[in-house]
Scaffold this motif. Structure first.
Motif, short mmCIF file in Angstrom:
data_model
loop_
_atom_site.label_atom_id
_atom_site.label_comp_id
_atom_site.label_asym_id
_atom_site.label_seq_id
_atom_site.Cartn_x
_atom_site.Cartn_y
_atom_site.Cartn_z
N SER A 88 -3.28 7.61 2.67
CA SER A 88 -2.89 8.68 1.77
C SER A 88 -3.51 8.48 0.38
CB SER A 88 -1.37 8.73 1.64
OG SER A 88 -0.97 9.68 0.67
N PRO A 89 -3.87 9.58 -0.28
CA PRO A 89 -4.20 9.45 -1.69
C PRO A 89 -2.93 9.08 -2.46
CG PRO A 89 -4.00 11.75 -1.09
CD PRO A 89 -3.90 10.97 0.19
N LYS A 90 -3.10 8.64 -3.67
CA LYS A 90 -1.94 8.30 -4.50
C LYS A 90 -1.27 9.60 -4.94
CE LYS A 90 -0.53 5.13 -8.15
NZ LYS A 90 -1.01 4.01 -9.02
N VAL A 146 0.83 -1.20 0.00
CA VAL A 146 0.00 0.00 0.00
C VAL A 146 0.86 1.25 0.00
CG1 VAL A 146 -1.71 1.32 1.29
CG2 VAL A 146 -1.94 -1.16 1.10
N ILE A 147 1.91 1.27 0.81
CA ILE A 147 2.78 2.45 0.87
C ILE A 147 3.44 2.70 -0.48
CG2 ILE A 147 4.87 3.42 1.91
CD1 ILE A 147 2.33 3.49 3.71
N ARG A 148 3.90 1.67 -1.14
CA ARG A 148 4.55 1.86 -2.44
C ARG A 148 3.55 2.34 -3.49
NH1 ARG A 148 9.66 0.80 -2.40
NH2 ARG A 148 10.54 -0.61 -0.83
N ASP A 149 2.32 1.85 -3.38
CA ASP A 149 1.30 2.31 -4.31
C ASP A 149 0.97 3.78 -4.09
OD1 ASP A 149 -1.00 1.89 -6.24
OD2 ASP A 149 -2.10 2.47 -4.42
N ARG A 150 0.89 4.21 -2.82
CA ARG A 150 0.47 5.58 -2.52
C ARG A 150 1.61 6.59 -2.66
NH1 ARG A 150 -4.41 4.61 0.34
NH2 ARG A 150 -5.19 2.70 -0.62
N ALA A 206 8.37 6.22 -1.68
CA ALA A 206 8.09 5.08 -0.81
C ALA A 206 9.31 4.63 -0.02
CB ALA A 206 7.51 3.93 -1.60
N ASP A 207 10.48 4.62 -0.65
CA ASP A 207 11.68 4.19 0.07
C ASP A 207 11.95 5.11 1.26
OD1 ASP A 207 12.11 2.00 -1.55
OD2 ASP A 207 13.56 3.03 -2.84
#
Length: 545
Positions: free
Chosen positions: A533-535, A353-357, A362-363
């Motif tokens: 979070s939104p994307k 989810v974090i990488r998508d948003r 994200a890193d």
């Protein structure tokens, strides 16, 4: 403010028609009128002093109207009623009995030494999400601060739908074509009253510090952006404030409807077809119904009281050019878990989810808030996006403006709080900086009566008073360096420890997230962070990295 008031009112009550002897230190003849306070130890307390006409009847949803000076001696021995707020629901850590509430609530309280002359003034703005709270909460008793040579003022202001409703019909009847922000205008009127009257109580009107926690901290930021508050204060203290996106009066932006549209939607839901019906509704019923309908009170960007989004005003250097002391607590969200999303079923789900948003961010996000302890990462991310980022942004902004900024982290725990999983929870610094560890709400984890707790309270109280006195929170044996270009801060964790570089990478991550949302214009920046979070758009897109 006078240009915004629809009319002037000459009203006030008097407790006695006989003039009081001026040798009585409990009687003060101020320009607003003469008041009789009460002795609380070595401190004089003056409570329930009106600073504006009652905002009732046709005064509902209008700017506050100054009072004409009253005659005789007003009894100022008891607090006035709290402002109308939703009927309490299930009890929680902050629950307390505030006693009577009323729509006629625009009062303030003053604590001062009998011998005070041109003393620094702290005006305290209570928290409560702009929905609840009161200046008469036991935790905010100003006697301990006043005993150290400051004059303390605490104020009420309109809350909830009565304090923040914007509506097309209200704008249409306003000479300025505006609506909303009544609670903020109350605060400005209270500060105007302080300028005109505080010298009579031993305070220096040229040395006023506005201070507040949570929604009180948000209010301080609003006041820093408002041209109508300019010159009414010399310093600002923001404890756990939040520089969130704010609805705009006429325009839908950042994923939010216009404030007028939100108000019109509310009144349709409540079947209130006219201003007459809106003003005729019982204030408690109206407040409860609005809360149940999901009305959330915020300031309104109207181009006048609030001239722009807070982040824009600060970026443009148009905020009040005053020193600021700002900070937050390490465990903010431990007592505000409704602001945080649930923990995912697995670390893989969390990272996905974090990488998508967050995409190319994200890193950086996962480095600060790793999946190895998802529960703590979620709490920390929500805390930082609301309170940590705001605190650091404030001190950075004032530093860029040529003013001193002082940053702190409150990371203190004690047995009862830590045992309840509430280490350094939201507002837990208040008993220490007010010097009132024995005046907390009944469900609050009990602060132990030990020498260590007293020492921490004395240290924080002395820093806050020092800042109010001359804009520098300095003690002889413990320097608190300004944030400056090195990122100095102070940690309160049983003592006071200076440091450099609070949570490296935290500010940059949340600043970048806010900037991308602002550039896209379709999502707010508030507690919808991390898993909620939104994307975010890929690449800086005009936001520096």
């Amino acid at each position: 403010m006078a240009a915004l008031a629809a009319s002037m009112a000459a009203c006030g009550s008097m407790a006695s028609a006989r003039p009081a002897p001026q040798s009585d230190p409990l009687v003060v003849a101020a320009p607003a009128g003469t008041v009789r306070g009460r002795a609380e130890g070595d401190i004089r307390a003056f409570k329930g002093i009106p600073y504006a006409a009652p905002p009732v009847g046709e005064g509902r949803w209008r700017p506050p109207v100054p009072l004409a000076p009253w005659t005789g001696v007003r009894n100022a021995a008891q607090f006035g009623p709290a402002c109308i707020q939703p009927t309490p629901g299930p009890p929680h850590i902050y629950s307390q009995d505030l006693g009577a509430t009323s729509e006629d609530c625009l009062t303030l309280n003053i604590w001062s030494q009998t011998s005070a002359q041109a003393a620094p003034v702290i005006v305290w703005i209570h928290g409560g999400s702009l929905v609840a709270g009161s200046s008469k909460e036991r935790l905010y008793d100003g006697a301990r601060l006043a005993s150290e040579g400051v004059v303390v003022v605490s104020i009420n202001y309109r809350l909830g739908v009565l304090g923040y409703l914007a509506h097309p019909d209200l704008s249409a009847e306003s000479p300025a074509a505006l609506s909303g922000n009544y609670g903020i205008m109350d605060q400005i009127q209270a500060l105007t009253w302080v300028q005109q009257n505080i010298a009579a109580f031993g305070g220096d009107p040229a040395n006023v510090t506005i201070a507040g926690e949570s929604a009180g901290g948000l209010s301080v930021i609003y006041l820093m952006t408002s041209p109508y508050a300019r010159g009414l204060f010399a310093r600002a203290i923001v404890q756990s404030g939040y520089m969130i996106s704010t609805p705009e009066l006429k325009q839908a932006r950042f994923g939010m409807p216009s404030a007028e549209e939100a108000g019109a939607t509310l009144t349709r839901r409540l079947q209130l077809p006219s201003l007459r019906a809106m003003r005729a509704t019982d204030p408690q019923v109206l407040t409860d119904q609005a809360a149940m309908a999901g009305f959330l009170p915020f300031g309104t960007v109207d181009g006048m009281i609030l001239p722009g989004q807070m982040v824009d005003v600060f970026d443009q250097g148009r905020q009040a050019p005053v020193p600021v002391l700002a900070g937050f607590n390490s465990g903010e969200i431990r007592s505000l878990r409704m602001l945080a999303p649930p923990v995912p079923g697995s670390a893989a789900d969390y990272e996905r989810v974090i990488r998508d948003r967050y995409g190319d961010m994200a890193d950086d996000y996962l480095r600060l808030y790793p999946s190895s302890d998802m529960a703590e990462s979620i709490l920390a991310a929500t805390r930082d996006a609301l309170y940590g980022w705001t605190s650091e942004r404030l001190v950075r902004s004032q530093t860029a403006l040529g003013q001193a900024g002082y940053l702190y982290l409150f990371d203190h725990g004690y047995p009862a709080a830590d045992a309840a999983g509430l280490h350094a929870f939201h507002a837990s610094e208040l008993p220490y900086m007010f010097g009132n560890p024995d005046r907390t709400p009944p469900r609050w984890p009990r602060v132990p009566d030990t020498a260590e707790e007293v020492a921490l309270s004395d240290t924080m109280l002395d820093y806050w008073i020092s800042f109010a006195r001359d804009g520098r929170p300095q003690l002889q044996d413990s320097a608190w360096p300004a944030y400056g270009t090195e990122g100095h801060f102070m940690t309160f964790d049983g003592g006071a420890r200076p440091g450099v570089g609070l949570f490296p990478g935290m500010f940059d991550l949340h600043e970048q997230s806010m900037c991308r949302r602002r550039m896209a214009g379709n999502a707010p920046w508030n507690w919808n962070v991390g898993l909620m979070s939104p994307k975010l758009a890929e690449g800086p897109g005009g936001c520096s990295r």
